[in-house]
Design a protein around this motif. Structure first.
Motif, short mmCIF file in Angstrom:
data_model
loop_
_atom_site.label_atom_id
_atom_site.label_comp_id
_atom_site.label_asym_id
_atom_site.label_seq_id
_atom_site.Cartn_x
_atom_site.Cartn_y
_atom_site.Cartn_z
N SER A 180 0.74 -1.32 0.00
CA SER A 180 0.00 0.00 0.00
C SER A 180 0.74 1.33 0.00
CB SER A 180 -0.87 0.19 1.21
OG SER A 180 -1.02 1.53 1.56
N CYS A 181 0.04 1.96 0.54
CA CYS A 181 0.15 3.06 1.37
C CYS A 181 -1.04 2.76 2.05
CB CYS A 181 0.47 4.36 0.88
SG CYS A 181 0.68 6.03 1.19
N ILE B 234 10.98 -1.97 23.85
CA ILE B 234 9.99 -1.97 24.93
C ILE B 234 9.78 -3.39 25.42
CG2 ILE B 234 7.72 -1.18 25.66
CD1 ILE B 234 7.63 0.57 23.15
N PRO B 235 10.41 -3.80 26.50
CA PRO B 235 10.24 -5.16 27.01
C PRO B 235 8.79 -5.46 27.33
CG PRO B 235 12.08 -4.06 28.08
CD PRO B 235 11.36 -3.01 27.30
N GLY B 236 8.41 -6.73 27.17
CA GLY B 236 7.07 -7.15 27.54
C GLY B 236 6.01 -6.84 26.54
N THR B 237 6.40 -6.57 25.30
CA THR B 237 5.42 -6.27 24.27
C THR B 237 5.40 -7.38 23.23
OG1 THR B 237 7.06 -4.99 23.01
CG2 THR B 237 5.63 -3.77 24.52
N LYS B 238 4.29 -7.47 22.53
CA LYS B 238 4.20 -8.40 21.41
C LYS B 238 3.33 -7.78 20.33
CE LYS B 238 0.29 -11.18 23.13
NZ LYS B 238 -0.17 -12.56 23.44
N LEU B 239 3.48 -8.30 19.14
CA LEU B 239 2.79 -7.76 17.97
C LEU B 239 1.86 -8.79 17.36
CD1 LEU B 239 2.49 -5.59 15.67
CD2 LEU B 239 4.42 -6.74 14.54
N GLU B 240 0.65 -8.36 17.06
CA GLU B 240 -0.26 -9.14 16.23
C GLU B 240 -0.64 -8.27 15.03
OE1 GLU B 240 -3.57 -10.85 18.17
OE2 GLU B 240 -2.35 -12.05 19.57
N TYR B 241 -0.66 -8.86 13.85
CA TYR B 241 -0.92 -8.05 12.67
C TYR B 241 -1.68 -8.85 11.63
CZ TYR B 241 2.69 -10.68 10.18
OH TYR B 241 3.42 -11.68 9.60
N VAL B 242 -2.32 -8.12 10.75
CA VAL B 242 -2.92 -8.69 9.55
C VAL B 242 -2.51 -7.79 8.40
CG1 VAL B 242 -5.05 -9.35 8.36
CG2 VAL B 242 -4.89 -9.60 10.84
N ASP B 243 -1.93 -8.36 7.36
CA ASP B 243 -1.56 -7.57 6.20
C ASP B 243 -2.50 -7.86 5.03
OD1 ASP B 243 -0.62 -10.10 5.53
OD2 ASP B 243 1.36 -9.42 4.85
N LYS B 244 -2.31 -7.13 3.95
CA LYS B 244 -3.11 -7.26 2.73
C LYS B 244 -4.61 -7.04 3.00
CE LYS B 244 -1.12 -11.23 1.62
NZ LYS B 244 -0.70 -12.42 0.84
N VAL B 245 -4.90 -6.02 3.81
CA VAL B 245 -6.30 -5.68 4.09
C VAL B 245 -6.75 -4.65 3.05
CG1 VAL B 245 -7.94 -4.82 5.81
CG2 VAL B 245 -5.94 -6.15 6.53
N ASN B 246 -7.22 -5.13 1.93
CA ASN B 246 -7.66 -4.27 0.83
C ASN B 246 -8.72 -5.01 0.03
OD1 ASN B 246 -6.29 -5.68 -1.61
ND2 ASN B 246 -4.60 -5.41 -0.16
N VAL B 247 -9.38 -4.29 -0.87
CA VAL B 247 -10.53 -4.85 -1.57
C VAL B 247 -10.18 -6.00 -2.50
CG1 VAL B 247 -11.86 -2.72 -1.44
CG2 VAL B 247 -10.31 -3.09 -3.38
N ALA B 248 -8.92 -6.05 -2.94
CA ALA B 248 -8.53 -7.13 -3.84
C ALA B 248 -8.19 -8.40 -3.08
CB ALA B 248 -7.34 -6.70 -4.69
N VAL C 265 -3.69 -0.13 18.59
CA VAL C 265 -3.90 -0.58 17.21
C VAL C 265 -3.45 0.50 16.24
CG1 VAL C 265 -5.58 -1.33 15.48
CG2 VAL C 265 -5.79 -2.13 17.85
N ILE C 266 -2.66 0.10 15.26
CA ILE C 266 -2.18 1.00 14.21
C ILE C 266 -2.86 0.65 12.89
CG2 ILE C 266 -0.17 1.77 12.87
CD1 ILE C 266 1.55 0.89 15.33
N PHE C 267 -3.45 1.64 12.26
CA PHE C 267 -3.94 1.52 10.89
C PHE C 267 -2.93 2.24 9.99
CE2 PHE C 267 -7.79 1.07 13.37
CZ PHE C 267 -8.55 0.13 12.68
N ASN C 268 -2.43 1.57 8.96
CA ASN C 268 -1.25 2.13 8.29
C ASN C 268 -1.52 2.80 6.95
OD1 ASN C 268 -1.42 -0.05 6.32
ND2 ASN C 268 0.81 0.02 6.16
N SER C 269 -2.76 3.03 6.59
CA SER C 269 -3.02 3.65 5.29
C SER C 269 -4.05 4.77 5.39
CB SER C 269 -3.52 2.61 4.29
OG SER C 269 -3.89 3.22 3.06
N ASP C 270 -3.92 5.76 4.53
CA ASP C 270 -4.90 6.85 4.45
C ASP C 270 -6.31 6.30 4.25
OD1 ASP C 270 -5.39 9.88 4.01
OD2 ASP C 270 -6.31 8.94 2.24
N ASP C 271 -6.41 5.19 3.56
CA ASP C 271 -7.72 4.59 3.27
C ASP C 271 -8.43 4.13 4.54
OD1 ASP C 271 -6.48 4.74 0.71
OD2 ASP C 271 -7.94 3.28 -0.02
#
Length: 422
Positions: A31-32, A87-101, A123-129
């Motif tokens: 993306s963007c 930052i100790p004690g943190t973890k990441l969960e993510y989902v990529d390719k969140v788009n209409v295609a 929670v981070i949303f990474n696109s202008d969309d």
């Protein structure tokens, strides 16, 4: 793990230390947001201390494209990984390719709900969309800190301010990076024809492409000693941040059309590396071409011999600052819009916007360095009038300097540019 049909990937802090990302270019798709001589907008308040080890704090990320797209998404993904390492004690969960295609009928807010159900408190949303998804998520989950990369809902001086205490925006003042990139393009072209590979058309992309044009025009006139009317700067919009077959123009074809049509420099404004990949093929076929990558610091590695440079974002330290505030329970809505650290624009600990010059600049790098120095000390400001919009109406009067709002909400491309404004 899989939640409601979505693949949710979890990375523990200990795993991050050993994880090595390998960029996948070419076949993968991904993306963007205003420069002035004023000091950058910075986060308010000091960052709290990191939490004690063992107290897990889950960060969720919703990525519009693949996490290894060679551009925007990869830079975001690597940025959050780097941030969490501090930052100790943190973890990441993510989902990529969140788009209409890739995920038809799936909203970013739905993905966020799944992440939050697994314990995400940030929670981070990474696109202008995702601007409306971010707002909806913040309203639905008032105990979760929601960050939108790009966007202006947290900007009190902006046109679209929403008084949502747990919603913030983080963005770099990439207008500076784009002006530097445009300067590099002007220093590298021999034909005076620069092609800009654009995504979709909105305020952000208009101001970025216009910034690139202003940087190119300044360096074309000042260092190349050539007339502005002899500079051909064309923008072609593909319709999204990356290729969606049947929905967008094919960026591979657009790049080829530039290289085959006498444009000897192609600038990327999209998330994926077609300008570099096709430029390398054109060079191997004997054409004297060059490119300017975008988003990812390592972008020149795609074709180093013909790379003029890459403007990029460093997401790690602003993300880390906000996460630490959220952990300490004192995060409040803020509009974080960071300029380069002019003491060292490539310092990963202090500069959110950087520029890595490419070897194809050659001896012209000295002019680029001079341009960067001028931007930093305020002696050079391409966003100073007189400037007109593409339709000939005035943008800035003689001697007038654009405000942040004028640049952020740029309604048209500028006079001298070829391409659609809407």
């Amino acid at each position: 793990m899989r939640l409601n049909g979505l693949l949710v990937k979890t990375i523990n802090h200990s795993t991050l230390k050993s994880l090595s990302l390998i960029a996948v270019f070419g076949a993968l798709l991904g993306s963007c947001g205003s420069p002035s001589a004023n000091s950058p907008t910075s986060p308010t308040g000091a960052s709290p201390e990191s939490p004690a080890a063992g107290k897990d704090f889950t960060v969720g990320m919703v990525l519009v494209g693949p996490k290894q797209d060679g551009g925007w998404n990869q830079a975001q993904f690597e940025g959050i990984q780097t941030a969490l390492k501090t930052i100790p004690g943190t973890k990441l969960e993510y989902v990529d390719k969140v788009n209409v295609a890739d995920r038809p009928n799936v909203k970013g807010s739905q993905v966020a709900d799944d992440l939050i159900s697994k314990g995400a408190k940030f929670v981070i949303f990474n696109s202008d969309d995702f601007k409306d998804d971010a707002l909806a998520t913040a309203k639905k989950h008032p105990d979760v800190t929601v960050i939108h990369a790009s966007g202006d809902y947290a900007w009190k001086e902006g046109k679209n301010f929403k008084n949502q205490p747990n919603l913030g925006n983080i963005m770099g003042r990439m207008e500076y990076g784009k002006m530097i990139a445009g300067c590099a393009a002007a220093l590298g072209t021999e034909t005076g024809k620069i092609g800009y590979l654009g995504p979709l058309i909105n305020d952000e992309t208009r101001r970025y492409s216009s910034s690139a044009y202003l940087g190119a025009k300044y360096c074309w006139e000042t260092y190349r000693k050539k007339k502005a009317e002899n500079l051909n700067f064309k923008v072609t919009w593909i319709g999204f941040w990356f290729n969606i077959p049947g929905k967008t123009l094919d960026p591979t074809k657009v790049a080829d059309d530039y290289y085959n049509g006498g444009y000897d420099v192609v600038m990327s404004g999209i998330d994926t590396p077609e300008a570099a990949v096709q430029g390398k093929k054109a060079a191997e076929a004997g054409k004297k071409v060059k490119f300017v990558h975008y988003d990812l610091a390592s972008g020149c590695n795609l074709a180093p011999d013909i790379c003029l440079g890459v403007p990029y974002y460093n997401w790690s330290f602003p993300y880390a600052n906000s996460i630490k505030k959220a952990i300490a329970g004192n995060y409040t809505s803020e509009f974080t819009w960071l300029a380069p650290d002019w003491k060292d624009i490539n310092n990963p600990e202090t500069s959110m916007v950087g520029f890595n010059p490419g070897t194809a600049l050659g001896d012209n790098k000295k002019f680029l360095d001079e341009f960067i120095k001028g931007l930093g000390d305020g002696s050079i400001n391409p966003f100073k009038g007189p400037l007109n919009f593409q339709d000939g109406t005035p943008f800035l009067k003689a001697g007038e300097t654009a405000t942040d709002q004028q640049i952020w909400y740029l309604p048209q491309l500028l006079a001298g540019m070829e391409g659609s404004s809407k």
